[in-house]
Design a protein around this motif. Structure first.
Motif: not given
Length: 184
Positions: A8-34
């Protein structure tokens, strides 16, 4: 810690990596792209996500059902067959991306989106096959490289003075390819 708790820990860790990565990527792009570039990115990502839904219905979900609890040889065969279906879906999916990019006035982005999508779906196929066999721990590293790696590389590229959409989709493709290599 019990085996179920560990898994269960590894399943949550995996989902955390996916969600955090997608969230961070979209926030970064919203800030740096026109606003216009971010809008194009959002629409093309939306098309890719819609195609991923079709992929999930035709490839990932059936694979999750067949790969659960089978022996290693059958597992490899099922995963290989699913990866072959990915390639077959590439033609209509590529056409959809070309149409979307052309409608947005950016047909050259279609190739970058297509490569990113094929590799992303390949990575997702391998990820789902590992998860079907309750091997979440093995999926975490690849997903961290793919999703958190995307955010990190985009952040570094943006810090160096800007980023283009070709770069964004190229980074998606490269991190997905690396994640596939790790999962394989």
């Amino acid at each position: 810690m019990t085996s179920a708790a560990t898994e269960g820990f590894w399943a949550l860790a995996d989902q955390a990596a996916v969600s955090l990565g997608m969230f961070a990527c979209n926030i970064l792009l919203a800030r740096v792209l026109s606003a216009q570039e971010y809008g194009i990115y959002g629409i093309l990502l939306g098309v890719m996500l819609a195609l991923n839904t079709i992929h999930a219905a035709l490839v990932s979900y059936p694979l999750a059902l067949t790969a659960a609890g089978i022996d290693r040889a059958s597992f490899r065969h099922s995963t290989g067959a699913a990866l072959s279906v990915n390639l077959l879906l590439g033609l209509p999916f590529g056409g959809a991306l070309l149409a979307a990019a052309a409608l947005l006035g950016r047909p050259r982005l279609a190739l970058w989106c297509f490569v990113a999508l094929l590799l992303w779906q390949g990575q997702e196929t391998l990820r789902r096959s590992l998860m079907a066999q309750m091997r979440h721990r093995e999926a975490v590293l690849g997903d961290a490289v793919s999703y958190l790696g995307q955010a990190a590389v985009i952040w570094m590229a943006a810090a160096r003075g800007g980023i283009r959409l070709e770069t964004v989709f190229g980074v998606m493709a490269a991190t997905s390819a690396l994640a596939m290599a790790l999962a394989a």
